[in-house]
Each structure stands twice: as structure tokens, then as C-alpha cells.
Design an enzyme around this catalytic site. Structure first.
Site: not given
Lengths: 350, 389, 136
Positions: A81, A113, A235
Site C-alpha cells: 500500500e 495488508c 496478520h
């Protein structure tokens, strides 16, 4: 036929800043902030580093472990990103820098992400379908939190590259599933310098709902349960969320520990789960099973059920520094240096 | 080849000359030289101009025609030539003018050198200076001009034990000489401590190890020697000239502590003049950085290789030392208007050989030498002058 | 010091991947690539082959730059070095991941990939090699 990870490589910039140092500038108790986030330090890219250099370092580390011709790579996708160019791909530069050009396809991915894990799934499809021999999936970020924002304590830099294919597979991907909804928990509008977020809305309805739902789908698809895995990695926007999600799913700390790099380097966004996975692959033995669930705001989760094969012992895992070694090799900087490196100081046009 | 003599010299003061343009400077030096030579404009056959980078400093190319024009020579329609060779351009212009006379094509040529450096900011000026290094394989990576010389200095220290104090001794000596030169940019003596404590530019070179940015111009009038007596009783003969080139980038050179271009140019000049270094009493060498002078006196064989530092510290190159090096103050103190350098060095040597150098006069100066570098040593030019009998 | 786009672009192979040349006559390696071998001259014409350096080398000399062009403002002070590559050819490069006081002549270094500069905030970004201590 199954696709899997043929090689991997990670890269973490060497500079670090501590939560206490950030807090001191903004009048916050940075140490408490760090404890709350379960983050001891976050990585900071040098003034000459960006997503492109991090992706190249990771891709080169990935190729250094195997004797595969770069020209056998049919696709390179870079998820991030914080691509340095809004228009002009990172992936072409990576391709050129590892000698994979010109007969390949390349593109940049964006899904907060989880753009890197989306790239893994794409290259799985392309290699299983025999459209190409190998595909490379990179996840990397140098994302920033606005100065003084809570994100500033965690937003860091790093990335990893996976070479995906169907032969010389060092870690087989048995199953992959995704769970996706429209949930605006975190975003950055075109032209905006820093991302915005929904505060506590990023927790339950966003991260936890998607990660846990995706994990449950994966258990169901694989017919497995937490104790079947040697490692689990999620994550990791901070050191708290993945630990809580793991516990909720029934994993033990020991399964999660190796891949939980966020505590020492912060949230590397698109790099996060892939760096964690790389840390696991650095030490995994043949037969080890890995449970991985990424998350991207906006929102979605990609889950992977992975089994390490005998071929892992043929990888030159010592060709480049391990994730552990890169975590240990660091230099702490003060906030002024951090602000300078991250372009937070207004300069006259060069 | 016809012998060639210098029959007139002139120069502007060197420094930050805010009120004067490139044109003003070129004309002032040229007219002074013409007056000194006592020639008329009708006597001039051609004009050669040494200029490094007017295009970048003042956005003006084609400066050879410009200088002739503003010197009032436009309606004489003279051939004018602008010579480029990095910092050596003035010395190359001198050599080319000499060849033109030696060949018999011209009898009298005015050679000018000029640079106007302060119309741009000092960071930009430093960048322009470094454009004589290899832009693609040195500068792009962050190697500044001072940085490249600093790397030669570091290697010299490593191989020969040269110390920062030895480098500093060059600056102290040249500032002392500059204090005796009313046209020098810096006419103030400095101490060793001043040099050693100056802010670092590129380690081991500090601010006082570097020559300044300057405006200025210099000119000489060259004449076929057999006609020189018509204009002057004190012609100075150009006895030998040597020019040599080398790899553009420092890293490609055979030896980082020897400038082969200087060695070869020196050999060629001495050979032509049938002289040895010991025959020379005074030399103006290219001290754009302190290390440059140390390399120059070694490579010109005034001192043994590696001994340039101690030799300087021991005063061997001081005014009226074994050989007087940079009596004008050199680039370091007299100033460094790049295009003017090679010509200004010749002006100083001519003055010394005529006995016109005032307080900085080298006693018994009969033969003198100029040494000029282009870039980081990819071009070197040596001229040897002798007082006419 | 802005670089026109094609001027940088045409050197990408050498800047990214240390591609030089090898003389088909004497075997000498040059970087960047040369069309004529400085040792063999005419004999080498048409025999120069593309050759990729291994990326490892030794510091021959170095300096720390304090006064730099504006492009490098963010990195000051930074270390520049002349590195002799294992293939024998030398090049000029920035050294990173090392403090100026820790740089030594003879130090082993290896190539890495970094941002070299950019044509302003809106312009093209230039990438290429910098070197770091071997194994760092």
C-alpha cells in the site's frame, strides 16, 4: 496437483525506533503504548529505502536460496500500500533487478495488508494451470502513521518474497481459502499522505471477524484442528491482535511465537504475515505443518494450510541473513532522525 | 617548429567580484595583456579562450566570439577558439595557441582564460565543478569532487604515512604566499590549527584544504620568438609543453596516489625543454585541494614519491625553498576561477621570470613551470618557461 | 543534478545488476561495459562480451562526505568508497550500514540495491547499487 513455496526471502531495514521515543515527542506514555500494543520497537527504512528496494532485497534473498533461472519466472506481483509510484509498477523494477525480464507478466497489487497473500494465490493458480513454471509473490510496505497518531507506534517497513511453483516445492500449500466483505476499517484516499482508520472499529468487526472466520473455513476445508500444526502465523498489525485471535482459535503460544515478528519490528503491513512465514521457514523441518491467515483492511483474509517437504533441506537457507538475524541486526534512531528519514521534515525542492 | 615567447601578461583580481560580469573580466585581463605587450589590435592574428563551463555558470556558450567582440575586435573578424578541458582548459588553450604560432600559421595570439562562478549558488557551483569527473559512474553515486580527491588523500596516507598536518602545510604555505600577492583572493596568513580545525568537507579534507570558488580572468600574449624583440626587451620563452590524459574516473586509474597524466605531461615538457626538475626554480601547480599539490610535486619529480607531505612541512616548497611552489598563493589562496587557472599560472611564472613579482619574488628565478589539471587528473598540462637571454 | 530519463534508463543493467564486459581476447573484466579493451585495443573490437560481476569486493580507499549536492542532503554524512571487485575491476560507490569510523581499507563489502536519487518529488526515481559490509 499442488502448488507450493519453492523459495522465500525476507528483508527488514536495520533502523529501529522505540515507542518510548515516539511518545516523548507527542506527550504520551510511549512505553505504556508499546506494552499495550506488545511492540518493543518498529523498523524504519533508511532514506534510500522504499518498497521497491525492500522488494528487490527480498526477491534477491529468495533467488539466492535456489539454483533456478530467473527467466523461468513467468509472473511477478508485488503487493503493497506504499508503492513509490502511484502509476508505474514496482514489479517491473523487481523483475529487472533479479534478471527475470523480459518474457514475463508483472503487476502491482493493492489490498491493504493482504496484497502479498493475494499475489500468492494468483501465482498458485498460474502455476497449477501450467501457464508458467514459477511465479513470484512479494509483499512489502513502508507504510506511515500520521505523526502523533496511534498508528505511528506500529507502522514499520519490511517485506518478503515467495517463489511459487509446482516443482522443487519446499513447502506445499495444501489448501487456501479467503473470506472477504466490504468493511471500511482503514483506508487511504488518493493523494493523501497518511492513511485514516476507524479506531476501535478496526478490531472486532474487521480484523477479528475476518481472521477468525477465514481460519474456521480453513480448518473445515483441511479437516484439521489447531493441534495438527507446528506453527501458526497471523496478520500482525500489533502484538496483541494475533495473540488474541490465536487463543480464540485454540492455538498455544509456542505455535505462534516464531512467526510473531511484530514485537520487534512493528507492523510491516503487506510484509507482515509473509515475514512471519519466512521466519518460520527459516527454522522449519520436513513434515512441519503451518497455519497462516493474513488480513487486509477493507476487508478480507486469506488462509493457507502448508506442509514443509523434504526439499526444504535443499534450500540454501544460510545464503542470506535469516529473519531472526535481521531482527537482531539493528540500530536505534531518535525521533528527529526518524522524521528526517521518513520525509516528515519540509524541505526546499532539491 | 618556431620558438614561441610570451610578450605580455594581464589578469584581473580574483575573488567574489559581484559587480563584474564574465564579459567585464575577460576584457579587463585581455586589454591588460595587450597593453603590457605593447601591441595594437591589428597585430593580433587569433584569440584562444580557456573556459570550463560558461554554459552552466552563466548560461552562455560561444564565449570566444563574445570576448573578442567586447574587446573591440569584432570588426577585425579574427579566428577565435574556445578550449574546453575541465580545469586545464586555460593551459590547453595556451598549448594550442603555441602550436598555431609554431606552425607558422599565426605570429601573435592572445590567450585568455576566464570563469564567472559566483552567479550561481555555492552548492550548484560545486556540482558544476564536479561535472569534470565521471558523471555516470562517480557523481551519480554521490562522489563529490572533493570526495574523489579525499579518496586519493586517504590512499596516500595509507601507502606513505602522509598525515593531515602534511596536507594542512600546503594550505598554510599557499596562504602565506597569497598574503604577498595583491591580486590574490585571500591575502591573509592562516595557521596549521585553522586548517586542521576547519569543518570537514570530505574526510580527510576540511574546508581549508579546498580552493575557493572565484571569479576572474587572465591573459597572455604569445608571439613568434623571432618577432618578440620588436615588442619587448624581456620576452619569456615557452621552452616545453606536455599534455596527457588518463582514465576519466579515478577508480579506473593504474595508481590512486599517482597522477599518470601529470607524470607523462611533465616528462614530455622536460624532454622538449631538455631540462630536469632541478633546473626549475619556481612552479605554479594545480592545488585545487591540498592533496593535489602533494601529488603534483611528487609526480613532477621535484620530490621523491610519497615524500610530498613531509617535504612541504619542511619548507622545501616554500618561497625561496628548494623549489618555490605556488608563489602566487596557488588556486588555494590566489583563487580558482577555473577557466583562468592555466593562464593565470603562466602570468605568475612570467612575472617571476621577469623579476616583477614584488614581495613574492623568487630570487634568481630563471626557469619556471606551470602544471594544470582537468577534472580529477584525467587531463594534465605542463609548460616550462625560460627567461629570454 | 537531474538526469534525463533515457540517460539513466539505458544504464539500468549496469546500475541494477552490475553488468560489465569481458574482453574476449585477454579476459580482462571492465565495469561499466566497454566497447574496446584498454589493454588489447583493436584486437578486442567485436570480442567484448557482456559480463555480470559477482557483487563482492574490497575497499581500496574511502571518504566521508559532509558537503554534498542537495540530492544527498538526507544522507549526510555518508561514506563513499572505491571498491575493487573480486573480478579485479574497480568502481566508486556509497557504503551503507557502516559508521564512518568503522570503515577500513581492505574491508570486504557486497553490493546491495538502493535508491540513488530522483528527479524531484514528481519525477522518476533512480535505483542502483550501493555496497554494505559483507555479511551485514
Amino acid at each position: 496437483m499442488k502448488a507450493g513455496i519453492v523459495s522465500y526471502g525476507a528483508y527488514i531495514p536495520r533502523y529501529r525506533i522505540a515507542p518510548k521515543t515516539i511518545g516523548a515527542v507527542w506527550g504520551n506514555d510511549g512505553e505504556a503504548m508499546g506494552r499495550n500494543l506488545n511492540i518493543r520497537a518498529k523498523s524504519v527504512p533508511g532514506p534510500d529505502e522504499d518498497v521497491i528496494t525492500i522488494s528487490v532485497e527480498a526477491a534477491r534473498a529468495c533467488m539466492a536460496k535456489v539454483s533456478i533461472e530467473p527467466t523461468d519466472i513467468g509472473a511477478i506481483y508485488v503487493g503493497s500500500e506504499s508503492h513509490p509510484y502511484a502509476v508505474k509498477p514496482t514489479a517491473t523494477i523487481v523483475a529487472e533487478a533479479i534478471g527475470a525480464t523480459p518474457v514475463l507478466t508483472a503487476a502491482d497489487f493493492e489490498f491493504a495488508c493482504k496484497a502479498g497473500t493475494a499475489a500468492i494465490q494468483t501465482t498458485m493458480g498460474l502455476t497449477i494451470s501450467k501457464m508458467m513454471k514459477y511465479g513470484m509473490a512479494v509483499g512489502a510496505d513502508t507504510s506511515q502513521g500520521a505523526p502523533g497518531d496511534a498508528l505511528e507506534y506500529s507502522a514499520s517497513a519490511g517485506g518478503a518474497a515467495l517463489l511459487v511453483g509446482t516443482d522443487h516445492v519446499a513447502a506445499e500449500i495444501n489448501h487456501t481459502v479467503s473470506y472477504t466483505t466490504d468493511t471500511p476499517d482503514f483506508w487511504r484516499r488518493e493523494g493523501q499522505r497518511y492513511p485514516s482508520h476507524g479506531g476501535r472499529f478496526t478490531g472486532e468487526p474487521a480484523y477479528f471477524k475476518h481472521v477468525v472466520s477465514c481460519a474456521q473455513l480453513l480448518f473445515k476445508r483441511a479437516g484439521s484442528q489447531p493441534q495438527d500444526y507446528d506453527y501458526a502465523v497471523f496478520h500482525q498489525p500489533n502484538g496483541k491482535f494475533p495473540v488474541r485471535a490465536a487463543k480464540q482459535l485454540g492455538f498455544k503460544d509456542a505455535q505462534v511465537d516464531t512467526g510473531l515478528c511484530v514485537r520487534d519490528i512493528g507492523n510491516t503491513y503487506s510484509g507482515a504475515i509473509m515475514v512471519g512465514l519466512s521466519a518460520i521457514l527459516d527454522e522449519a523441518e520436513p513434515g512441519d505443518r503451518i497455519f497462516a491467515v493474513g488480513y487486509g483492511s477493507g476487508a478480507g483474509s486469506d488462509g493457507f494450510d502448508i506442509t514443509v517437504t523434504d526439499a526444504i533441506s535443499k534450500l540454501r537457507r544460510d545464503a542470506t541473513p535469516t529473519v531472526k538475524r535481521m531482527i537482531e541486526t539493528h540500530e536505534f534512531i531518535d525521533y528527529a532522525t526518524y522524521a528526517k528519514f521518513r520525509g516528515k521534515i519540509l524541505l526546499r525542492e532539491a | 617548429m618556431r620558438e614561441v615567447a610570451v610578450i605580455g601578461v594581464g589578469e584581473t583580481e580574483f575573488g567574489e567580484l559581484w559587480d563584474r560580469s564574465f564579459r567585464d573580466l575577460g576584457i579587463e585581463a585581455g586589454l591588460k595583456a595587450i597593453q603590457d605587450a605593447k601591441i595594437a589590435s591589428e597585430d593580433i592574428d587569433a584569440v584562444y579562450i580557456g573556459n570550463m563551463s560558461a554554459g552552466k555558470f552563466i548560461d552562455q556558450e560561444h564565449v570566444s566570439a563574445l570576448v573578442a567582440d567586447y574587446a573591440g575586435l569584432a570588426d577585425r573578424h579574427l579566428p577565435t577558439v574556445r578550449v574546453e578541458g575541465g580545469g586545464a582548459c586555460g593551459a590547453v588553450a595556451l598549448l594550442q595557441a603555441r602550436l598555431a604560432i609554431a606552425s607558422g600559421m599565426y605570429d601573435i595570439v592572445v590567450v585568455g582564460g576566464a570563469e564567472k562562478m559566483t552567479d550561481v549558488g555555492d552548492v550548484q557551483a560545486a556540482e558544476i565543478l564536479s561535472s569534470t569527473a565521471d558523471q555516470e559512474w562517480e557523481s551519480v553515486f554521490g562522489a563529490t569532487f572533493a570526495g574523489l580527491y579525499a579518496m586519493m588523500a586517504r590512499r596516500h596516507m595509507h601507502e606513505y604515512g602522509t598525515k593531515r598536518e602534511h596536507l594542512a602545510a600546503v594550505a598554510v604555505k599557499n596562504h602565506k604566499n597569497g598574503s604577498l600577492n595583491p591580486e590574490a583572493q585571500f591575502q591573509k596568513e592562516i595557521t596549521l590549527e585553522t586548517v586542521l580545525n576547519s569543518p570537514m568537507v570530505a574526510d580527510p579534507l576540511g574546508m581549508f584544504d579546498c580552493a575557493p570558488l572565484s571569479d576572474g580572468a587572465a591573459a597572455v600574449v604569445l608571439c613568434a620568438a623571432d618577432r618578440a624583440r620588436k615588442f619587448t626587451d624581456a620576452p619569456v620563452l615557452l621552452k616545453g609543453s606536455g599534455q596527457a590524459s588518463d582514465f576519466l574516473a579515478v577508480h579506473d586509474r593504474r595508481d590512486l596516489t599517482t597522477m599518470d597524466a601529470t607524470v607523462i605531461a611533465g616528462k614530455r615538457a622536460f624532454q622538449e625543454a631538455k631540462l630536469e626538475p632541478k633546473d626549475v626554480q619556481v612552479a605554479e601547480v594545480h592545488d585545487n585541494f591540498t592533496i593535489s599539490e602533494i601529488l603534483a610535486i611528487e609526480d613532477l619529480r621535484f620530490v621523491e614519491k610519497g615524500k610530498g607531505g613531509p617535504a612541504t612541512a619542511d619548507g622545501l616548497t616554500a618561497l625561496n625553498g628548494k623549489v618555490s611552489v605556488n608563489p602566487s598563493g596557488g588556486l588555494k589562496a590566489r583563487g580558482q576561477p577555473v577557466g583562468a587557472t592555466g593562464v593565470a599560472q603562466a602570468v605568475e611564472i612570467v612575472r617571476q621570470l621577469r623579476g616583477d613579482a614584488g614581495k613574492r619574488q623568487v630570487a634568481g628565478a630563471r626557469r619556471g613551470l606551470t602544471h594544470t589539471l582537468g577534472g580529477t587528473g584525467a587531463t594534465a598540462v605542463v609548460h616550462i618557461f625560460e627567461r629570454g637571454a | 543534478m537531474t538526469q534525463a530519463i533515457p540517460r539513466f534508463w539505458r544504464e539500468i543493467q549496469s546500475r541494477y545488476n552490475l553488468v560489465g564486459s569481458k574482453c574476449g581476447s585477454c579476459g580482462k573484466v571492465d565495469f561499466p561495459p566497454r566497447a574496446v579493451c584498454p589493454d588489447c585495443g583493436r584486437k578486442s573490437i567485436g570480442k567484448m562480451q557482456s559480463f555480470k560481476l559477482c557483487g563482492k569486493g574490497t575497499v581500496v580507499t574511502y571518504t566521508t562526505i559532509y558537503d554534498a549536492p542537495s540530492q544527498f542532503d538526507m544522507q549526510k554524512p555518508y561514506v563513499m568508497a572505491i571498491v575493487e571487485m573480486d573480478e579485479g575491476v574497480r568502481l566508486t560507490t556509497q557504503l551503507i550500514n557502516v559508521k564512518p569510523e568503522d570503515v577500513k581499507i581492505g574491508m570486504k563489502v557486497q553490493a546491495t540495491f538502493r535508491k540513488l536519487g530522483q528527479d524531484g518529488e514528481a519525477g522518476v526515481i533512480h535505483y542502483g547499487y550501493k555496497f554494505r559490509p559483507a555479511g551485514s
